[in-house]
Design a protein around this motif. Structure first.
Motif, PDB file in Angstrom:
ATOM      1  N   ALA A   1       0.879  -1.245   0.240  1.00  0.00           N
ATOM      2  CA  ALA A   1      -0.196   0.155  -0.054  1.00  0.00           C
ATOM      3  C   ALA A   1       0.866   1.431  -0.224  1.00  0.00           C
ATOM      4  CB  ALA A   1      -0.794   0.046   1.208  1.00  0.00           C
ATOM      5  N   PRO A   2       1.929   1.321   0.754  1.00  0.00           N
ATOM      6  CA  PRO A   2       2.628   2.587   0.853  1.00  0.00           C
ATOM      7  C   PRO A   2       3.094   3.152  -0.571  1.00  0.00           C
ATOM      8  CG  PRO A   2       3.374   1.226   2.719  1.00  0.00           C
ATOM      9  CD  PRO A   2       2.445   0.434   1.583  1.00  0.00           C
ATOM     10  N   TRP A   3       3.318   2.108  -1.327  1.00  0.00           N
ATOM     11  CA  TRP A   3       4.041   2.345  -2.854  1.00  0.00           C
ATOM     12  C   TRP A   3       2.793   2.716  -3.648  1.00  0.00           C
ATOM     13  CZ3 TRP A   3       6.160  -0.783   0.218  1.00  0.00           C
ATOM     14  CH2 TRP A   3       7.540  -0.635   0.740  1.00  0.00           C
ATOM     15  N   LEU A   4       1.492   2.735  -3.469  1.00  0.00           N
ATOM     16  CA  LEU A   4       0.409   2.865  -4.240  1.00  0.00           C
ATOM     17  C   LEU A   4      -0.326   4.110  -3.726  1.00  0.00           C
ATOM     18  CD1 LEU A   4      -1.228  -0.634  -4.063  1.00  0.00           C
ATOM     19  CD2 LEU A   4       0.186   0.300  -5.848  1.00  0.00           C
ATOM     20  N   MET A   5       0.153   4.720  -2.743  1.00  0.00           N
ATOM     21  CA  MET A   5      -0.644   5.809  -2.262  1.00  0.00           C
ATOM     22  C   MET A   5      -0.219   7.131  -2.931  1.00  0.00           C
ATOM     23  SD  MET A   5      -0.099   5.458   1.911  1.00  0.00           S
ATOM     24  CE  MET A   5      -0.787   3.963   2.743  1.00  0.00           C
ATOM     25  N   PRO A   6      -1.156   8.071  -2.992  1.00  0.00           N
ATOM     26  CA  PRO A   6      -0.694   9.537  -3.538  1.00  0.00           C
ATOM     27  C   PRO A   6       0.587   9.987  -2.795  1.00  0.00           C
ATOM     28  CG  PRO A   6      -2.909   9.731  -2.773  1.00  0.00           C
ATOM     29  CD  PRO A   6      -2.472   8.193  -2.719  1.00  0.00           C
ATOM     30  N   GLU A   7       1.449  10.703  -3.488  1.00  0.00           N
ATOM     31  CA  GLU A   7       2.382  11.113  -2.703  1.00  0.00           C
ATOM     32  C   GLU A   7       2.188  12.348  -1.580  1.00  0.00           C
ATOM     33  OE1 GLU A   7       6.000  10.942  -3.063  1.00  0.00           O
ATOM     34  OE2 GLU A   7       5.731   8.990  -4.139  1.00  0.00           O
ATOM     35  N   ASP A   8       1.134  13.223  -2.038  1.00  0.00           N
ATOM     36  CA  ASP A   8       1.023  14.165  -0.874  1.00  0.00           C
ATOM     37  C   ASP A   8       0.275  13.640   0.176  1.00  0.00           C
ATOM     38  OD1 ASP A   8       1.330  15.195  -3.470  1.00  0.00           O
ATOM     39  OD2 ASP A   8      -0.873  15.932  -3.923  1.00  0.00           O
TER      40      ASP A   8
END
Lengths: 293, 545
Positions: B111-118
Motif C-alpha cells: 500500500a505505501p507505494w500505491l498511495m498518492p505522494e501528497d
C-alpha cells in the motif's frame, strides 16, 4: 476537612446515586436490559431542564419537572430503539447492551454537536437558605436533594406496590415469561419501565446539577457510580441498592477523611470486588441465576 | 356434443328401455388420481445455481497434498468430488478465507507505494493507528469471543502498561526495545488482578465491573501528578523511530512496525483460538457450561488462561504503544475509546479475526478520514453500530450465513404454501385417530367425490328421471353405485303414505331403534318420482360436500 461536611456530602451524593442505581436495577430486572445509555439520558435530562430554565421559567418546580419529563422522554426513545426491535431476538442481553452503548455514543456526541462542549449550569431550585445544626450549616440544596430524591424514590416504590401497572412491572421482574403468558404486554411494560427509570435519571441530573455542571459527557461518572451501586446491591433489588448506596457513601466519606480524595474510587472498587467475591450477585441478589431471558 | 350411450339391453325387449341416451364424453376415473399425485412445483430447466467455482481435478495430484509445518493442515481446505453428470474429478475450495487474508495482507504491504505522494504521511499514520487498534481488537476478541468473558477493561490494561512503561522510560531511561516486555509484565500483573473477580462473576456483572475499573484508571491517572495530570498524559519516552531519518522513512518504518504487531496479534489469535484451548472453550459457551463441565472440560481454567495470555499480549501492545507514540495520553482510558473499540468488534462481528481487523479498518477510516465533520463522524459510527446490532446477528461477516438462513426459511415457507393438502383430516386429528385406514379412506373418498362431481350433468339427471331403475349409462351408473355404497346414516328412503298414490322421502338415522325422520313435506305421486327425488337430494349433497 470538616467531618460533618463530608458526611452530609456523602449522604447527599449517595441519595442521588442511589436514585440512579435503583433506576438501573429496575430496568435490568424487569425488561432485562443493561441500560448503558443511562449517562446519555442523564445528560439529556440536564439539558432539558436547562432549556426549561432558559425559556420557560426559573421556578424550581418547573425545572425539576422539565428534567424528569425529558429524562422520561429519553428513556422512551432508548426503549424504542434498543428494546422493542430486539427484545425477542436471540442473544438479546448482549445485543441490548451494545445497542445502548451505541445510543450512548450517538446521543452524547449529538448533545456535544448541538450544545458544544461548554458546560451549562442550572439555577438554584431550592433557594439559598440554610439551617444550622449544631455548628454545621445544612444548605438548602443539600436538604432539598435528600428530601426530593427520597420522596421521588418512595413515590415510585409505593406506586409499584399499589398500582395495577406496578403489579405488572413487579410480575415482569419475577418471571417475564409467565408474565407475558398471563397477558402482561412486554412492550408496553417496557415503555413504562424505561419512562420511569428515565424520569429517575432526570431527577438525579437536576439534583446533581446543584453541585456539578451539565455537560455532554457529564452523565458518565454518575452512571458508573450508579452501576457500581446497583451491582454491589444486587441487580434487581431496591433494598440492596439502598444498602449499597449507604455503604459506598460512607466508604467515600471515610476514605476522603483518612486517605484523601483521589483514593475514593480505589477503595470503592476494592470494596465492591470484595463484596462481589463473597456474594457474586450482590448484597441482596438471589444467588442462583437471577434472570435468564 | 352429441355423444350417445347405446343401451345394450334395448334389443332384448326390456321394459321402458331406450335405444340411446345423450351423455357426456367418457372421463377416465384415473384423472383425479393423476391430478392429486402431480407435482405442481414450477420446474426450471436448471437446478440450483453453482455457487462455488469447481476447479478441475489434477489427476495424480489428487493424492499429493501439500501440508505446512508444524501442523498437518493443508494450505487450503479443498474438497474433492466427482461431478454427478460428467463423472469428472472436481475440486471445491471450501474455505476461501486464507486467500482473502493473503490478498489483504499483501495489499497492506504494498500500500505505501500505491498511495498518492501528497497524502502519504497522513495515510501511513492512519494505517499505523489502524494496525495498533486491530492488534488490540484481535486480543480483545480472544477475551470476548474465545473465552466469553465480557471484559471492557482491555484499554485499561493497555493504558496501564503504556503509562507504566512511559514512566519507566522517562524517569529511568529504559530503552524502547525493552518497553514491550516490561509492558507484558505489567499486563500480567494487571490481568491477574482483574482475573480474580472473573472467577466468581459472569456475564454482565463482570462487564459492568470492568467498565468501572476502566473509569477508576482514568480518574486515578487524571489525578496523579506522576502520570502527568497537568500535561494530559506522559510524553517523552524512548522510541524506535529515529530522529535522524527523514519524515517519509519515519512514517514508513512506523507503519511496518505496527503492521508487524498486527501480524503477531493474528498469529496469537490463530494459536489460541484455533488450537486445543479454543476448541475447549468453544465447547463451553455461555449458559452451557454445565454440559461442558459434565464432559470433563475444565473451562474455568481455560478461560483464565486465555484471559491472562491476552493480558500479557495487551501489555506488550501497551509497551509498543508507548514506544510508538513516545508516550500515552489519558484518552486511552476514556469511555469513548471503549465505545469505539466495542464498535469495531461489533461491526466486524464478535468471535472472528477478520471481523476485528475489518471493524478496526472501517471505524478508523471514518474517524480519521472524516475528521473535518467533528462529532458527526462519531454519530455516524454509532449509527452503524446500532444498525449492525439491531439487524445483524454476527456483524458484517455474519451477513452471509444470516442471509442463507433467511433464504432457507423463506424457501421452506414457500414450499409449505405450495404443498397440497391431500388428506381430509387435520394433522392433529390424524394422530389421534386409532384407525389409520380412515385417513386413507377419506383421502380416496375425496378423490372419488371430485371425480363424480364432474359426472353430474343435465343429461344424467334427465336419464335418471326417465328411468330410475334398470341399465344406465356409465356416468349415471358410477354415481348410483357410489350413492348405494354410502353408510346408512347418509341414506334416504321412501315410505308409502298411500300405496301407488302418495310417497314421501325420509332420512335414515343410521341407529338401531331410532326412527327415520321426514325431510320434506313434498308428496310424490309415484315410486319413480320419489326415487328421482332421492337421487336429486343425493346429487345435491354430493355437490355441496
Amino acid at each position: 476537612m470538616d467531618l460533618g461536611f463530608i458526611i452530609t456530602n456523602a449522604i447527599v451524593l449517595s441519595c442521588i446515586y442511589g436514585t440512579l442505581a435503583i433506576g438501573i436495577s429496575i430496568t435490568w430486572s424487569s425488561v432485562g436490559l443493561i441500560n448503558l445509555a443511562y449517562g446519555f439520558i442523564f445528560a439529556f435530562a440536564g439539558y432539558g431542564a436547562w432549556y426549561a430554565a432558559q425559556f420557560l421559567s426559573e421556578n424550581g418546580a418547573v425545572v425539576l419537572a422539565a428534567g424528569i419529563l425529558s429524562g422520561a422522554f429519553a428513556g422512551i426513545v432508548v426503549c424504542a430503539l434498543a428494546f422493542i426491535p430486539i427484545h425477542d431476538k436471540p442473544n438479546f442481553n448482549v445485543r441490548g447492551l451494545i445497542a445502548t452503548l451505541a445510543i450512548s455514543l450517538i446521543g452524547t456526541q449529538g448533545l456535544m454537536w448541538w450544545f458544544g462542549p461548554r458546560s451549562k449550569n442550572l439555577p438554584d431550585i431550592f433557594g439559598s437558605w440554610s439551617v444550622m445544626l449544631g455548628d454545621m450549616a445544612l444548605t438548602a440544596d443539600k436538604i432539598g436533594n435528600v428530601v426530593t430524591s427520597i420522596a421521588f424514590v418512595a413515590a415510585v416504590v409505593l406506586w409499584m406496590r399499589s398500582s395495577r401497572r406496578g403489579l405488572e412491572i413487579r410480575a415482569m421482574m419475577m418471571n417475564p415469561h409467565a408474565a407475558s403468558i398471563v397477558g402482561i404486554g412486554v412492550r408496553s411494560t417496557g415503555f413504562y419501565v424505561m419512562a420511569i427509570t428515565g424520569g429517575m435519571a432526570g431527577l438525579a441530573a437536576v439534583l446533581l446539577s446543584q453541585t456539578y455542571y451539565i455537560s455532554p459527557f457529564g452523565g458518565l461518572t454518575p452512571m458508573i457510580k450508579g452501576v457500581s451501586i446497583a451491582l454491589c446491591g444486587g441487580l434487581g433489588s431496591v433494598q440492596g441498592a439502598v444498602i449499597a448506596a449507604v455503604i459506598l457513601g460512607f466508604n467515600e466519606a471515610i476514605t476522603s477523611v483518612t486517605l484523601g480524595g483521589q483514593y475514593v474510587l480505589i477503595t470503592q472498587f476494592i470494596l465492591i470486588i470484595a463484596i462481589l467475591l463473597v456474594r457474586p450477585r450482590g448484597i441482596a441478589g438471589i444467588l442462583d441465576r437471577a434472570r435468564e431471558a | 356434443m352429441a355423444n350417445f350411450w347405446r343401451n345394450p339391453l334395448f334389443g332384448w325387449g326390456v321394459d321402458r328401455a331406450e335405444d340411446s341416451q345423450p351423455t357426456l364424453p367418457h372421463r377416465p376415473p384415473q384423472e383425479p388420481w393423476d391430478e392429486t399425485r402431480q407435482s405442481k412445483v414450477e420446474m426450471f430447466p436448471v437446478g440450483r445455481p453453482r455457487l462455488y467455482y469447481k476447479w478441475p481435478g489434477h489427476g495424480g495430484w489428487t493424492w499429493n497434498r501439500k501440508r505446512y509445518w508444524p501442523t498437518r493442515r493443508r494450505l487450503l481446505n479443498i474438497r474433492g468430488e466427482y461431478n454427478p453428470k460428467t463423472m469428472r474429478r472436481e475440486k471445491t475450495i471450501v474455505d476461501k478465507r486464507p486467500l482473502w487474508w493473503v490478498m489483504a495482507l499483501s495489499f497492506m504491504v504494498i500500500a505505501p507505494w500505491l498511495m498518492p505522494e501528497d497524502y502519504q504521511t497522513t495515510l501511513l499514520t492512519a494505517g499505523a493507528t489502524f494496525a495498533i487498534y486491530a492488534a488490540i481488537n484481535l486480543v480483545w476478541m480472544l477475551v470476548i469471543g474465545t473465552a466469553g468473558i465480557y471484559s471492557l477493561a482491555t484499554y485499561a490494561v493497555v493504558g496501564a502498561a503504556g503509562f507504566g512503561t512511559a514512566w519507566l522510560s522517562i524517569n529511568l531511561g529504559v530503552p524502547w526495545y525493552v518497553l514491550p516486555f516490561i509492558g507484558s509484565a505489567i499486563g500480567l500483573v494487571f490481568g491477574l488482578i482483574i482475573a480474580i473477580p472473573a472467577t466468581r462473576l459472569d456475564g454482565f456483572y463482570y462487564a459492568l465491573l470492568t467498565l468501572g475499573l476502566n473509569e477508576l484508571c482514568r480518574v486515578y491517572a487524571l489525578q496523579s501528578k506522576i502520570f502527568g495530570s497537568s500535561t494530559g498524559g506522559l510524553y517523552g519516552a524512548d522510541t524506535y523511530i529515529s530522529e535522524h531519518w527523514d519524515d517519509a522513512t519515519q512514517s514508513l518504518v512506523a507503519y511496518f512496525a505496527c503492521l508487524t504487531l498486527m501480524v503477531l496479534a493474528l498469529v496469537l489469535f490463530r494459536f489460541v483460538n484455533g488450537k486445543r484451548i479454543g476448541r475447549v472453550l468453544r465447547m463451553a459457551p455461555e449458559k452451557r457450561e454445565a454440559f461442558a463441565e459434565a464432559t470433563g472440560v475444565n473451562f474455568r481454567q481455560a478461560r483464565i488462561m486465555v484471559f491472562v495470555v491476552s493480558s500479557i499480549a495487551l501489555g506488550f501492545i501497551g509497551g509498543f504503544y508507548t514506544a510508538h507514540y513516545r508516550g500515552v495520553s489519558f484518552s486511552i482510558f476514556s469511555f469513548d475509546t471503549v465505545l469505539l473499540g466495542v464498535a469495531m468488534l461489533v461491526i466486524g462481528g464478535i468471535g472472528r479475526a477478520e471481523g476485528a481487523v475489518a471493524g478496526a479498518a472501517i471505524v478508523i477510516f471514518l474517524d480519521k478520514a472524516l475528521l473535518s465533520l467533528g462529532p458527526i463522524r462519531l454519530i455516524i459510527i454509532g449509527a452503524i453500530m446500532l444498525g449492525v446490532v439491531l439487524f445483524l446477528r454476527g456483524g458484517l461477516f455474519g451477513i452471509k450465513p444470516q442471509f442463507r438462513a433467511w433464504r432457507d426459511k423463506k424457501k421452506s415457507e414457500r414450499r409449505s404454501t405450495r404443498a397440497e393438502k391431500g388428506g381430509e383430516m387435520l394433522p392433529e386429528e390424524a394422530t389421534e385417530t386409532r384407525d389409520k385406514d380412515l385417513i386413507y379412506w377419506r383421502r380416496y373418498d375425496k378423490m372419488q367425490r371430485d371425480y363424480l362431481k364432474k359426472l353430474v350433468s343435465p343429461e344424467v339427471i334427465e336419464e335418471h328421471r326417465k328411468s330410475p331403475l334398470g341399465q344406465h349409462s356409465e356416468a349415471l351408473e358410477r354415481l348410483l353405485l357410489y350413492f348405494r355404497r354410502a353408510p346408512l346414516s347418509d341414506k334416504y328412503a321412501i315410505i308409502a303414505v298411500e300405496p301407488f298414490k302418495a310417497y314421501r322421502i325420509v332420512a335414515l338415522s343410521g341407529q338401531r331403534g331410532v326412527a327415520p325422520r321426514i325431510v320434506e313435506d313434498r308428496i310424490y305421486a309415484s315410486q319413480e318420482e320419489a326415487y328421482h327425488g332421492i337421487f336429486m337430494r343425493r346429487v345435491q349433497d354430493l355437490l355441496e360436500s
